[in-house]
Design an enzyme around this catalytic site. Sequence first.
Site, PDB file in Angstrom:
ATOM      1  N   ASP A   1      41.304  37.100  62.900  1.00  0.00           N
ATOM      2  CA  ASP A   1      42.277  36.236  63.565  1.00  0.00           C
ATOM      3  C   ASP A   1      43.502  36.035  62.687  1.00  0.00           C
ATOM      4  O   ASP A   1      43.452  35.303  61.697  1.00  0.00           O
ATOM      5  CB  ASP A   1      41.618  34.887  63.880  1.00  0.00           C
ATOM      6  CG  ASP A   1      42.541  33.948  64.638  1.00  0.00           C
ATOM      7  OD1 ASP A   1      43.551  34.422  65.189  1.00  0.00           O
ATOM      8  OD2 ASP A   1      42.246  32.746  64.688  1.00  0.00           O
TER       9      ASP A   1
ATOM     10  N   ASP B   1      49.088  37.668  67.159  1.00  0.00           N
ATOM     11  CA  ASP B   1      47.806  36.971  67.057  1.00  0.00           C
ATOM     12  C   ASP B   1      46.665  37.880  67.503  1.00  0.00           C
ATOM     13  O   ASP B   1      46.444  38.082  68.694  1.00  0.00           O
ATOM     14  CB  ASP B   1      47.832  35.700  67.908  1.00  0.00           C
ATOM     15  CG  ASP B   1      46.613  34.830  67.683  1.00  0.00           C
ATOM     16  OD1 ASP B   1      45.734  35.199  66.871  1.00  0.00           O
ATOM     17  OD2 ASP B   1      46.529  33.760  68.312  1.00  0.00           O
TER      18      ASP B   1
END
Length: 403
Positions: free
Chosen positions: A88, A282
Amino acid sequence: MASVPKLLLLSLLFFLSYRSHIAHAGDDGSHRVVLSIGGSLRTKSVCSESKAIGRHRADDPGHLLDTLEYLITVRLGSPGKSQTMLIDTGSDVSWVQCKPCSQCHSQVDPLFDPSSSSTYSPFSCSSAACAQLGQEGNGCSSSQCQYTVTYGDGSSTTGTYSSDTLALGSNTVRKFQFGCSNVESGFSDQTDGLMGLGGGAQSLASQTAGTFGTAFSYCLPPTPSSSGFLTLGAGTSGFVKTPMLRSGQVPTFYGVRIQAIRVGGRQLRIPTSVFSAGTIMDSGTVLTRLPRTAYSALSSEFKAGMKQYPPAPPSGILDTCFDFSGQSSVSIPTVALVFSGGAVVNLDANGIMLQTSSSILCLAFAANSDDSSLGIIGNVQQRTFEVLYDVGGGAVGFKAGAC
């Protein structure tokens, strides 16, 4: 002479609920690509092998995980225990579910047991690491530092901020800082935790920058049968680049500026000001979120290029869907994102549509509530590109067809 950073290459486990293949690339001068529609919707895992110094081969956990995220398997503790974690770039604090756990989701590996690791150490409430957590610090419990992270989708994790030995292939990160999660909510997959790759001090990328350098990259594979990688200490040449935008107040995010969108080779009539709120890269978000004005233009133009196929009802937040019943392959318009500095990224066919059922595919973008909200480039749109985060050089880069 400047030292050459070590190279660390990690292989990714990828879990996907559909299969699609490119008939021809979107940047070869044509303005349509062809997807073949797979009949199987079972999730499936794949391990990749990559040749590099410090090569790490991820172990196939032998389970079907209900997720569209990208995962790596590392070893944590002494002796090292396998942990399967999603990667992430939109957050900093890494964490795994730990014993004892009062509220945990089921996971592919046994819960990490800190009492069984000879190198595990919780941070004290007065430690510098605890103070560095800032707003993610959550006080003390039995003189041990507590953390809480809440994500944009409302999911959260709480536990003890700690350190232990992290094994990345043949490389070892000693005193790796992470959260030992005892309470979590909102996670429905079977992953063991999360590996933060954001720009803050707590992330894996920041903790290892002194060893591997300030640039890292990854390639997210498009299908369960293809391979991906994560490289710490990545080379920075050969990429189409756009300036990386950073905020001193929110150092986690790697920002970029979208200037235009092209569909079928045609640039949409979207004022550049529509993208002024900014966009972040992201890997932990699946779908790309666009300003509402931009998404509306994209959806309309995409529908115009799909008139030969019947529309289908929305599927959740995906509202530009088509019914391909009886079709073995479909022809769709190309989609390209144009970034500041002139970087043009022609999305892979696998980064344009998602298959939501045996015959329904939807445009893999969603609209923000308005034009003032932060945009997100999600992991679907990043598929097959080596995406470079050159933190030291202040650039985000894209290299097509890397996996």
